[in-house]
Write a protein that holds these residues in place. Structure first.
Motif, short mmCIF file in Angstrom:
data_model
loop_
_atom_site.label_atom_id
_atom_site.label_comp_id
_atom_site.label_asym_id
_atom_site.label_seq_id
_atom_site.Cartn_x
_atom_site.Cartn_y
_atom_site.Cartn_z
N GLU A 195 -3.57 10.21 -0.44
CA GLU A 195 -2.79 8.96 -0.79
C GLU A 195 -2.85 8.80 -2.28
O GLU A 195 -3.56 9.57 -3.06
CB GLU A 195 -3.56 7.74 -0.05
CG GLU A 195 -3.46 7.60 1.41
CD GLU A 195 -3.94 6.43 2.14
OE1 GLU A 195 -4.37 5.66 1.44
OE2 GLU A 195 -4.09 6.43 3.19
N TRP A 223 2.95 8.38 7.45
CA TRP A 223 2.51 7.63 6.41
C TRP A 223 1.50 6.51 7.09
O TRP A 223 1.96 5.69 7.82
CB TRP A 223 3.68 7.10 5.66
CG TRP A 223 3.43 5.94 4.76
CD1 TRP A 223 2.79 6.19 3.64
CD2 TRP A 223 4.11 4.66 4.62
NE1 TRP A 223 2.85 4.77 2.86
CE2 TRP A 223 3.52 3.92 3.51
CE3 TRP A 223 4.87 3.84 5.52
CZ2 TRP A 223 3.80 2.60 3.14
CZ3 TRP A 223 5.18 2.42 5.34
CH2 TRP A 223 4.64 1.98 4.08
N ARG A 224 0.33 6.34 6.43
CA ARG A 224 -0.71 5.33 6.87
C ARG A 224 -0.12 3.86 6.90
O ARG A 224 -0.62 3.21 7.50
CB ARG A 224 -1.77 5.71 5.93
CG ARG A 224 -3.18 4.84 6.68
CD ARG A 224 -4.27 4.88 5.77
NE ARG A 224 -5.38 4.37 6.48
CZ ARG A 224 -6.33 3.78 5.67
NH1 ARG A 224 -6.57 3.87 4.29
NH2 ARG A 224 -7.63 3.33 6.43
N GLY A 225 1.01 3.55 6.09
CA GLY A 225 1.33 2.20 5.87
C GLY A 225 2.08 1.94 7.02
O GLY A 225 2.51 0.58 7.51
N ASP A 226 2.70 2.92 7.76
CA ASP A 226 3.58 2.53 8.77
C ASP A 226 2.63 1.91 10.10
O ASP A 226 1.92 2.63 10.66
CB ASP A 226 4.34 3.71 9.31
CG ASP A 226 5.29 3.37 10.35
OD1 ASP A 226 6.22 2.76 10.17
OD2 ASP A 226 5.22 4.07 11.45
N LYS A 227 3.31 0.91 10.94
CA LYS A 227 2.73 0.38 12.02
C LYS A 227 3.11 1.07 13.27
O LYS A 227 3.17 0.38 14.23
CB LYS A 227 2.99 -1.20 11.86
CG LYS A 227 2.61 -1.72 10.79
CD LYS A 227 1.09 -1.63 10.25
CE LYS A 227 0.74 -2.51 9.15
NZ LYS A 227 -0.76 -2.52 8.62
N ASN A 254 10.45 5.68 8.64
CA ASN A 254 9.35 5.31 8.06
C ASN A 254 8.12 5.84 8.54
O ASN A 254 7.00 5.80 7.78
CB ASN A 254 9.29 3.89 7.63
CG ASN A 254 10.54 3.15 6.84
OD1 ASN A 254 10.85 3.99 5.97
ND2 ASN A 254 10.93 2.12 7.21
N THR A 255 7.92 6.49 9.62
CA THR A 255 6.86 6.86 10.16
C THR A 255 6.20 7.86 9.15
O THR A 255 5.04 8.31 9.09
CB THR A 255 6.81 7.24 11.52
OG1 THR A 255 7.04 6.12 12.18
CG2 THR A 255 5.58 7.54 12.25
#
Length: 437
Positions: free
Chosen positions: A209, A165-169, A179-180
């Motif tokens: 997305e 997921w692109r939003g995961d840091k 959440n990755t």
């Protein structure tokens, strides 16, 4: 369109709870719809793998004959793989899938060579390497895991994955969490991420997305074709456009690896090649992979097994001139994985090419019940577990854990009620296995 996130989360929770309540109120065909099953599988609100597993098992008899039985079996395979039940995952996948067959005439004189060495050598002449997987098979992540180091030595610095997921840091944090990305909850996939980051790869998410799904509605293509289109565009925009000479390893699912169009579908690898002019090294390990029984396996794999050409590691077939056999016209290389061997009830490939070692742990709590075991980093409790398994009425368990590591071992029942927790230190592998509590 404005979306109330709080309302959306509540709706997801209600949907998941309505399916889970089937064990109390009785399952019906309405709980077997693709939408209900997907919500149950991902459990978006709490990401409770074990609750999903229990509910899928309760629904088996009802959903096995429902109109959407194929979805049930596919999702069941996925959730069984997450809890370490490799055999069960293969069984349910084979009950849901229809595999394509490629006619292959094997020459009399062929030999098999270890795939990693050959692929690393071929990758020296390529800027982009693409490897595929079956989402329910943890084994299909091992090839990418083993390729990371040799490819890093020749300049590969990006790992692009469909699963993230692109939003995961992830790059800032340095380790994977729930959440990755959904598939990264698999312990082998999580190790791929850990290994890549330790080798200074940057993780790049490229899945379509939500705003791109909206854009697709104005495009004269199917959602599947749009998904592959945005896969390729995201990789180009996030890696190959800003870094024109970057070398990238791409991990994808199934036929996204294909370089040729077929049946009106334009795969990601084809679109990437068309959009950049870069000829990728494409590697398939799905077509000739291990299945739950010989009746589901490709005849070529069965013939290789008969000739003794399946080795203890993934292989590539060469003819008498040391030229790889052209097994699949859609890709450059076809890899044939080894057959799983078990020891202490666990697949031995869980050693993850030497990154893990089997440790036997006494489990008196589990003698008279089914237990859930999760072994995680003591220092990174939110990270995806090092190992995860189901222990059914047994007094000991074999866990695959990294050496010189402080591990927190949690023991739950099937409802994820905590039964026991202990901290372990896994000693350096010298002499006999030792565990320090």
């Amino acid at each position: 369109m404005v979306v109330n996130v709080k309302v959306m989360k509540c709706a997801i929770l209600v949907l998941v709870a309505s399916v889970i309540s089937a064990d109390v109120h009785g399952a019906t065909a309405s709980t077997c719809t693709p939408r209900s099953l997907h919500a149950l599988l991902t459990d978006d609100y709490e990401k409770n793998i074990w609750r999903s597993l229990k509910s899928f098992r309760i629904l088996e008899e009802t959903c096995d004959t429902a109109q959407s039985a194929g979805y049930y079996k596919m999702y069941r395979a996925q959730i069984e793989s997450f809890v370490g039940n490799h055999e069960s995952a293969l069984v349910f996948a084979d009950r849901s899938a229809s595999y394509s067959r490629i006619d292959v005439d094997l020459p009399a004189r062929i030999r098999s060579v270890h795939a990693v060495d050959r692929l690393a050598s071929r990758a020296a002449d390529h800027q982009v390497v693409i490897v595929n997987e079956r989402h329910h098979a943890s084994t299909d992540r091992l090839l990418t895991l083993e390729l990371l180091e040799p490819l890093s030595r020749i300049g590969f610095r990006f790992l692009a994955i469909e699963a993230a997921w692109r939003g995961d840091k992830i790059n800032e944090r340095g380790f994977p969490t729930a959440n990755t990305g959904y598939y990264i909850n698999d312990v082998v996939f999580a190790e791929v991420i850990r290994a890549a980051i330790s080798l200074n790869y940057e993780i790049v998410a490229y899945e379509i997305e939500d705003h791109q799904r909206e854009e697709q509605k104005n495009m004269d293509i199917s959602f599947q074709e749009a998904r592959d289109f945005f896969h390729a565009r995201n990789i180009i925009q996030r890696v190959l456009h800003p870094y024109p000479h970057a070398r990238v390893l791409i991990h994808c699912g199934y036929d996204h690896v294909h370089e040729r169009k077929r049946d009106g579908w334009v795969p990601m690898a084809y679109q990437l090649k068309k959009g950049t002019g870069i000829d990728p090294l494409t590697i398939d390990q799905v077509t000739f992979s291990e299945r739950s029984s010989p009746e589901f396996e490709h005849p070529l794999r069965l013939e290789l097994d008969r000739r003794g050409l399946l080795l203890d590691k993934a292989v590539i077939l060469l003819d008498s001139n040391n030229t790889p056999l052209p097994l699949d016209p859609h890709v450059d290389e076809s890899v044939i994985s080894p057959r799983t061997r078990y020891q202490g009830g666990r697949p031995t490939w869980m050693d993850m090419a030497g990154r893990r070692r089997p440790i036997t742990v006494n489990m008196p709590t589990c003698i008279d019940r089914t237990c859930i075991l999760e072994a995680s980093s003591e220092n990174q409790p939110e990270a995806v577990a090092y190992d995860r398994m189901e222990l059914d009425h047994q007094a000991s368990a074999v866990l695959y854990l990294p050496s010189n590591t402080h591990v927190s071992l949690a023991v739950f029942d099937i409802n994820k009620r905590l039964l026991d927790r202990r901290n372990l230190f896994i000693d350096d592998p010298v002499g006999e296995d030792k565990i320090s509590d």
